[in-house]
Write a protein that holds these residues in place. Structure first.
Motif, PDB file in Angstrom:
ATOM      1  N   GLU B 642     -38.032   5.439   3.062  1.00  0.00           N
ATOM      2  CA  GLU B 642     -37.301   5.467   2.367  1.00  0.00           C
ATOM      3  C   GLU B 642     -37.984   5.660   1.091  1.00  0.00           C
ATOM      4  O   GLU B 642     -37.356   6.692  -0.188  1.00  0.00           O
ATOM      5  CB  GLU B 642     -38.352   3.868   2.193  1.00  0.00           C
ATOM      6  CG  GLU B 642     -37.278   2.829   2.728  1.00  0.00           C
ATOM      7  CD  GLU B 642     -38.228   1.397   2.470  1.00  0.00           C
ATOM      8  OE1 GLU B 642     -38.115   0.519   3.514  1.00  0.00           O
ATOM      9  OE2 GLU B 642     -38.483   1.001   1.137  1.00  0.00           O
ATOM     10  N   SER B 678     -38.064   1.754 -10.348  1.00  0.00           N
ATOM     11  CA  SER B 678     -37.673   0.704  -9.352  1.00  0.00           C
ATOM     12  C   SER B 678     -36.823   0.707  -9.785  1.00  0.00           C
ATOM     13  O   SER B 678     -36.294  -0.384  -9.057  1.00  0.00           O
ATOM     14  CB  SER B 678     -39.141   0.161  -9.956  1.00  0.00           C
ATOM     15  OG  SER B 678     -39.133  -0.267 -11.530  1.00  0.00           O
ATOM     16  N   GLU B 684     -29.192  -2.411  -1.754  1.00  0.00           N
ATOM     17  CA  GLU B 684     -30.588  -2.365  -0.459  1.00  0.00           C
ATOM     18  C   GLU B 684     -30.498  -0.949   0.390  1.00  0.00           C
ATOM     19  O   GLU B 684     -29.749  -0.090   0.318  1.00  0.00           O
ATOM     20  CB  GLU B 684     -29.184  -3.263   0.410  1.00  0.00           C
ATOM     21  CG  GLU B 684     -29.084  -4.788   0.304  1.00  0.00           C
ATOM     22  CD  GLU B 684     -27.694  -4.901   1.284  1.00  0.00           C
ATOM     23  OE1 GLU B 684     -28.406  -5.063   2.350  1.00  0.00           O
ATOM     24  OE2 GLU B 684     -26.939  -5.628   0.825  1.00  0.00           O
TER      25      GLU B 684
ATOM     26  N   ILE C 125     -37.291 -10.231  -7.269  1.00  0.00           N
ATOM     27  CA  ILE C 125     -37.083  -8.245  -7.118  1.00  0.00           C
ATOM     28  C   ILE C 125     -37.388  -8.365  -8.464  1.00  0.00           C
ATOM     29  O   ILE C 125     -37.445  -7.198  -8.961  1.00  0.00           O
ATOM     30  CB  ILE C 125     -36.748  -8.381  -6.412  1.00  0.00           C
ATOM     31  CG1 ILE C 125     -37.036  -8.325  -4.906  1.00  0.00           C
ATOM     32  CG2 ILE C 125     -36.349  -6.938  -5.436  1.00  0.00           C
ATOM     33  CD1 ILE C 125     -38.149  -7.849  -4.699  1.00  0.00           C
ATOM     34  N   ASN C 129     -39.178  -5.435 -10.163  1.00  0.00           N
ATOM     35  CA  ASN C 129     -38.464  -4.147 -10.950  1.00  0.00           C
ATOM     36  C   ASN C 129     -38.463  -3.257 -12.117  1.00  0.00           C
ATOM     37  O   ASN C 129     -38.636  -2.790 -12.208  1.00  0.00           O
ATOM     38  CB  ASN C 129     -37.405  -4.122  -9.904  1.00  0.00           C
ATOM     39  CG  ASN C 129     -37.137  -3.355  -8.437  1.00  0.00           C
ATOM     40  OD1 ASN C 129     -38.358  -2.900  -8.103  1.00  0.00           O
ATOM     41  ND2 ASN C 129     -36.376  -3.908  -7.872  1.00  0.00           N
ATOM     42  N   TYR C 142     -41.546   2.109  -3.888  1.00  0.00           N
ATOM     43  CA  TYR C 142     -40.959   1.135  -4.802  1.00  0.00           C
ATOM     44  C   TYR C 142     -40.744   0.097  -4.142  1.00  0.00           C
ATOM     45  O   TYR C 142     -41.498  -1.259  -4.201  1.00  0.00           O
ATOM     46  CB  TYR C 142     -40.478   0.767  -5.411  1.00  0.00           C
ATOM     47  CG  TYR C 142     -40.023   2.556  -6.729  1.00  0.00           C
ATOM     48  CD1 TYR C 142     -41.418   2.736  -7.354  1.00  0.00           C
ATOM     49  CD2 TYR C 142     -39.399   3.706  -6.239  1.00  0.00           C
ATOM     50  CE1 TYR C 142     -41.318   3.439  -8.242  1.00  0.00           C
ATOM     51  CE2 TYR C 142     -39.736   4.933  -7.176  1.00  0.00           C
ATOM     52  CZ  TYR C 142     -41.033   4.700  -8.479  1.00  0.00           C
ATOM     53  OH  TYR C 142     -40.465   5.465  -9.279  1.00  0.00           O
ATOM     54  N   GLN C 143     -40.587  -0.248  -2.693  1.00  0.00           N
ATOM     55  CA  GLN C 143     -39.720  -1.029  -2.163  1.00  0.00           C
ATOM     56  C   GLN C 143     -41.403  -2.225  -1.893  1.00  0.00           C
ATOM     57  O   GLN C 143     -41.361  -3.495  -1.485  1.00  0.00           O
ATOM     58  CB  GLN C 143     -38.669  -1.464  -1.088  1.00  0.00           C
ATOM     59  CG  GLN C 143     -37.986  -0.393  -1.856  1.00  0.00           C
ATOM     60  CD  GLN C 143     -36.021  -1.237  -0.406  1.00  0.00           C
ATOM     61  OE1 GLN C 143     -35.672  -1.718  -1.206  1.00  0.00           O
ATOM     62  NE2 GLN C 143     -36.378  -0.837   1.180  1.00  0.00           N
ATOM     63  N   SER C 146     -43.181  -4.252  -4.013  1.00  0.00           N
ATOM     64  CA  SER C 146     -42.783  -5.353  -5.242  1.00  0.00           C
ATOM     65  C   SER C 146     -42.712  -6.176  -3.744  1.00  0.00           C
ATOM     66  O   SER C 146     -43.102  -7.576  -3.856  1.00  0.00           O
ATOM     67  CB  SER C 146     -41.065  -4.965  -5.037  1.00  0.00           C
ATOM     68  OG  SER C 146     -40.046  -4.369  -4.344  1.00  0.00           O
TER      69      SER C 146
END
Lengths: 287, 746, 158
Positions: B642, B678, B684, C125, C129, C142-143, C146
């Motif tokens: 990712e 962010s 998605e 979320i 962010n 980042y994911q 979070s």
């Protein structure tokens, strides 16, 4: 970091006395988000830094006084965003304050600092122009008030003498409220300096006030009294030429690395139309 | 004890220190009596130094000395990973914006900074060369004096090296259609959140150098060479880097700091600002001209490339990046004839350094975009044209190189399925798909030592750098698995050449495979010794005993390794030490000196919306699928995958170094060099792994850390074109560039 | 010579009284004078958030603040999150979700996340962010970050 002295006056008078004594050799510290960078990079070499944060007269930083909303020199962006009076009367200012840097920056950066730096890209300048805000300036021999439109001169230049201190920025809470919206153009969704800042406001009399920045040496205010722009019933085709004419003074620098002049000029009416639509929606929601 | 560490989402070794603030990066090291250094550079890209007056600077209280070229040996020591052309400090001329001409050493940071502003350099600014076109002009000034070049046909030009790769006869091929375009990729910077930091200290008759470097052993060799010391007297300590991305592979300012520390007789530290880090290292900008010939059914008949890599003022790794990336220009597609010309072109800019993807993203941007153009012109689906030409498992895509080492069609089909390829989209949205393939290392050498201690805990010694990829955790998982202990009993020691055995480098997504195999080999060494112990303890022939994955198999019983260890060591205690080695041998006749150890293969697909008025691109859904062999630690695989995808999105949408008309970098620092935050993530983002356990590393793993940024840009650009019809051939896909392309289309 | 000034501040729960140079930032004083090196230096222009600390509970960039400005304030750094050697829930969640890769930005991320959860115990979320947009992560975890904040917040509701 370069060396300098530090003073933290307890009153406005003490601060003014320090300014009187040191003049050009003093720099005022409110939020510090620009000043500390300036000091670290040695763009200026002040003898002393005057920290305003211990001046009790400047608190509370946001207050309502005689039909005006007063933002003292210590009012920071996150306080402005969260303030219910700002959200009610001046939502475009809240929108602009909410995109100044990150949360960490907004917790420190002041409205007064944003205007006093004279940056053409200052996010809060367009809404302050649209809402008709004034800058209150104290000096040893008295206080003067200047419209934000007159206070801002050009890049890095404002109508402020070295011995003077901006104590507050004030917006009249008008009987004929201006419904306004703020928008901007950036290179990414996260925090960014804008390549266009724009605020559009309409009122019940049909006047449209449009202010835009980052496309010339300073943010500009243009007023349309024809009523066409503010008219919810007028077509986009009818509005387009009027809107276009309001951007005739835009002169984006060809040297900017944030966006080219052709693109900025093309985007002004796009953003203008969007902000206008939001402003009219807000206007029609006013009972 | 039977343990199951393989494929387990083990928590990161070093994780606790990272969340408590106790992880010590170079700038955090408390080293007593340290002096502080500050660099002095000129605000121009290219200049002749006339004089340097340090007298005023030296009077600043606390300043110990100011170092210039005059204080260094003659001739100026030069170094570099491929070419020894980089001076310790600028001598006579400066050749890129930010090249240091002097360095102040002082008792405090404040004094060093103040004095650095007072070093007076008289100089004459010279016209700088910073575009491919200007560098190739026959009348252009030579960036490098031929005296520091290797003799060859290009010594009197600004071409550092030129390569010709290919097979078949492109000119003889019969194509129904030829598509030709040029694709540009801008210079970019690594922007590790930890700016580079260096400390050096005299140590007896040797020296210790601390650096946030990816290749500590290469730094050891460099410092030993410039100082004229044996390797044994140069100790390099490399704390885990705070992000590397290739930018911290090779030495840069360590030789200067080493000379300053030797002169001072005290530790000297130099922690770069982010701006200085930008000036110290960057990614090559490229112009790739592609010609593709196809049959009307979409079959590729030839691919023809001219790849120009604009590298910096010194060779650094610019040659290797251009060669290795260009070699795979034609990608994973069956193509009868391929011709590739690749040039590394010198310029008055920051030296080009490795950057995650090692040049592959730049050539992939061109190939995949051009393939989209061909598909659209032929009326063939963009997924189908790829599957049609994609080599099958075991088929060579480059004759003579390693054949396809995975079921690549499986990867591509998975990406297509996850992006819902072929289903209708609302107006204003579009989809893109692209394929990236990169060679892992072509040669390599890693050693590991594993110590199995008397209480059945384990220490692994490895010269790999853990810069976030999680190498430490992977090695611990391997050792825990093989020696049958729980993960919390394993410590991994890294980053100190006085302690850990040699590792060639931490790059090319190699560590899990090469160092992983070395750790595995070391564990097998221990297992052999345990087997001997078991034979002695149980009075059976060694040949009758097998040891694997934590278990000793006797003819009539199974015992945990740990029990045998404890019984075998007995009351005296002690330890069992295993040594391991992993090599990827060179092939001198191979154009790159060796075949690919493995390939990183990725397919990326996305779904975007484009604002028709402003050109702003919103990635609604982003899917990346990598053939990882086996995800030894799925959490870390996802994190790397990712992370690479988001970095690739940054490269595609917003990142570029901007030079002014004199070749100076304008967007130095975080304000005007934008990277994703962010708020810039796709709506998605999904990362998937194809796992067929068919890699050359332990348990069938392959390297994974670069895959998902190899083809991000063409996938996004393809989606933008699908949404709007606008074609962008010059990155980034900024709102302005997309808007312009939309306008030109109409 | 630097002008010095005596300040008193509470750092991670401990009241400290000491002299600071008036021209030093809080970041410099935390790292160089007090030895709390968990707070990181990167961009020094307020863009990256690596230096984020909480001043009276509010996240700020310590690189853009003079140390003297924190006189009398309550300063919380990453070193103050764990108590008695036990990780707090947020730190534990960062570990479990694999949110820390190279780790250099993590102290700043944790401080912004901690401040967010203080003012909004159940963020979405989007809230996360937005609240962490001033903390760059080049590993781009980042994911994972979070997800860690979400799981930590869910834990808070148990």
């Amino acid at each position: 970091m370069q060396s300098f002295g530090y003073r933290r006056p307890g009153t406005i008078d003490e601060a003014l006395a320090l300014l009187q004594e040191h003049g050009d050799a003093a720099r005022v510290l409110a939020g510090g988000t620009d000043l500390v960078i300036e000091l670290r990079n040695r763009w200026r070499r002040p003898k002393i830094v005057i920290d305003l944060k211990r001046i009790e007269e400047l608190r509370p930083p946001i207050r309502e006084v005689e039909g005006r909303l007063v933002f003292t020199a210590l009012a920071v962006m996150s306080e402005i965003v969260a303030d219910e009076r700002v959200q009610l009367h001046f939502p475009a200012l809240a929108e602009a304050a909410d995109v100044v840097g990150s949360i960490q920056i907004r917790n420190r950066a002041t409205l007064a600092g944003n205007i006093c730096n004279g940056s053409p890209a200052a996010d809060t300048a367009p809404p302050l122009l649209v809402y008709g805000a004034e800058v209150v300036i104290a000096a040893k021999n008295g206080t003067r008030r200047v419209a934000v439109d007159d206070f801002i001169i050009g890049p890095g230049k404002v109508d402020l003498q070295p011995t003077e201190l901006v104590t507050s920025i004030e917006i009249p809470i008008s009987a004929t409220p201006i419904a306004a919206a703020y928008t901007r153009m950036t290179r990414r969704r996260g925090t960014d300096l804008a390549s266009i800042t724009l605020c559009c406001g309409v009122d019940a009399t049909g006047t449209t006030r449009l202010a835009y920045g980052s496309v010339g040496p300073r943010a500009l205010l243009v007023i349309d009294n024809s009523g066409v722009l503010a008219d919810p019933a007028a077509s986009d085709e009818a509005k387009a030429p009027v809107l276009a004419s309001m951007f005739s003074a835009a002169s984006p620098s060809p040297k900017s690395m944030r966006a080219g002049p052709e693109y900025r000029v093309a985007m002004l009416p796009v953003l203008g139309a969007r902000a206008l639509r939001t402003a009219i929606e807000r206007q029609t929601r006013v009972p | 004890m039977k343990v199951d560490n393989i494929g387990a989402p083990a928590q990161r070794l070093g994780g606790i220190d990272r969340v408590t603030g106790h992880q010590r990066y170079v700038a955090d090291l408390p080293i007593a009596d340290t002096l502080h250094a500050k660099l002095v550079a000129l605000d121009c890209a290219h200049a002749r130094i006339l004089s340097i007056d340090t007298s005023v600077a030296e009077k600043v209280p606390g300043v110990v000395f100011v170092m210039t070229a005059d204080d260094l040996p003659t001739p100026m020591p030069r170094f570099g990973p491929q070419y020894q052309d980089r001076p310790v400090i600028a001598e006579g001329t400066t050749n890129y914006h930010g090249e240091p001409v002097a360095a102040v050493v002082a008792e405090t940071k404040d004094a060093a900074e103040e004095a650095a502003t007072l070093v007076k350099v008289e100089f004459e600014e010279l016209p700088a060369i910073f575009t491919v076109e200007a560098a190739l002009d026959p009348a252009a000034e030579l960036i490098q004096d031929p005296s520091i070049r290797r003799p060859g046909p290009f010594t009197e030009t600004n071409i550092l090296t030129e390569y010709h790769f290919g097979w078949g006869d492109v000119d003889a091929m019969d194509a129904d259609m030829v598509v030709e375009h040029t694709y540009a990729w801008p210079m970019q910077t690594h922007f590790a959140i930890e700016p580079h930091g260096y400390i050096a200290a005299p140590d007896g008759d040797g020296i210790i150098v601390w650096s946030s470097i990816q290749h500590p052993y290469q730094l050891q060799k460099t410092v030993a060479t410039v100082l004229g010391m044996p390797l044994s007297k140069v100790r390099v300590i490399a704390p885990d880097p705070g992000g590397g991305f290739g930018g911290k592979q090779h030495p840069k300012l360590e030789p200067l700091v080493a000379f300053m520390a030797m002169r001072a007789g005290r530790p000297v530290r130099l922690i770069l600002s982010l701006e200085e880090a930008f000036q110290g290292v960057r990614r090559a900008g490229t112009e790739v001209k592609v010609r593709m010939g196809l049959k009307s059914d979409g079959t590729l008949v030839f691919q023809d490339y001219v790849n120009r890599f604009l590298i910096g003022a010194y060779g650094d790794t610019g040659d290797r990046i251009s060669a290795k990336a260009s070699f795979l220009s034609a990608g994973p597609y069956r193509t009868p004839a391929v011709r590739i010309v690749s040039q590394a072109i010198l310029s008055h800019t920051t030296p080009t350094h490795p950057y995650r993807g090692f040049g592959i993203p730049q050539v992939t941007w061109a190939r995949e975009s051009c393939l989209d153009e061909a598909a659209i012109a032929l009326g063939i689906d963009r997924l189908e044209i790829r599957l049609h030409n994609l080599v099958r498992y075991g088929e060579e895509h480059v004759p003579g190189d390693t054949p396809a080492d995975g079921d690549w069609a499986q990867t591509v089909r998975k990406a297509a399925e996850e992006i819902h390829w072929g289903t209708p989209l609302p107006p204003g949205q579009g989809r893109g798909i692209a394929i990236g393939v990169k060679s892992g290392p072509t040669t390599g050498l890693s050693y590991a030592t594993v110590r199995f201690l008397a209480d059945a805990s384990v220490m692994v010694f490895s010269g790999t750098s853990d810069m976030g990829q999680g190498a430490r955790t992977i090695f611990a998982q391997i050792a825990a698995e093989e020696l049958g202990v729980s993960l919390d009993r394993v410590a991994v020691v890294m980053g100190d050449t006085a302690v850990v055995p040699y590792d060639q480098q931490t790059s090319a997504s190699r560590s899990s495979v090469l160092m992983g195999n070395a750790v595995l080999d070391a564990c097998r060494d221990i297992q052999r010794k345990i087997r001997a112990m078991a034979a002695r303890l149980h009075d059976v022939e060694e040949a009758e005993i097998t040891v694997d994955r934590g278990v000793v198999h006797l003819p009539d019983a199974e015992l945990p390794i740990v029990d045998v260890l404890k019984a075998g060591l007995g009351r005296m205690g002690g330890e069992v030490v295993g040594n391991g080695e992993a090599r990827k041998e060179a092939f001198p006749d191979h154009p790159l000196g060796g075949t690919a150890l493995f390939f990183e293969f990725n397919c990326t697909a996305c779904d975007v919306a484009v604002d028709p008025e402003t050109g702003e691109v919103t990635i609604l859904r982003h899917v990346t699928v990598g053939d990882v062999g086996l995800a030894l630690n799925p959490v870390q695989v996802t994190g790397q995958d990712e992370g690479a995808a988001i970095m690739g999105i940054g490269h595609a949408l917003m990142e570029h170094l901007i030079l002014d008309d004199k070749g100076r970098t304008r967007n130095l620092g975080a304000i005007d060099y934008r990277i994703p935050t962010s708020l810039d993530l796709p709506g998605e983002l999904h990362s998937f792994s194809i796992e067929n356990a068919d890699g050359p590393g332990p348990y069938g793993i392959k390297g994974i850390s670069e895959g998902s940024l190899l083809c991000t840009a063409p996938a996004v650009a393809g989606a933008v074109r699908d949404a709007t019809g606008a074609v962008v051939r010059r990155l980034p896909l900024s709102p302005e560039n997309v808007w312009r392309a939309m306008k030109e289309k109409t | 010579m630097n002008e010095m000034m005596q300040v008193e501040m509470t750092v991670n729960g401990r009241v400290r009284s000491f002299d600071v140079a008036v021209n030093h930032t809080l970041l410099e004083v935390l790292r160089d004078d007090i030895g709390l090196t968990g707070t990181k230096e990167c961009c020094v222009v307020g863009e990256c958030g690596a230096c984020t600390v909480l001043i009276d509970g509010v996240p700020m960039n310590s690189c853009l603040m003079l140390a003297v400005e924190a006189d009398g304030a309550d300063v919380l750094t990453v070193e103050g999150l764990a108590t008695d050697g036990h990780l707090d829930r947020l730190q534990q969640a960062f570990l479990e979700q694999g949110a820390a890769q190279c780790g250099f930005c993590i102290p700043g991320q944790l401080m912004s996340a901690h401040a967010l959860l203080q003012r909004n115990p159940h963020p979405t979320i989007d809230d996360i962010n937005e609240a962490l947009a001033g903390n760059l992560c080049r590993c781009a975890g980042y994911q994972q970050i979070s997800a860690a904040i979400m799981s930590s917040a869910e834990g808070a509701g148990r």
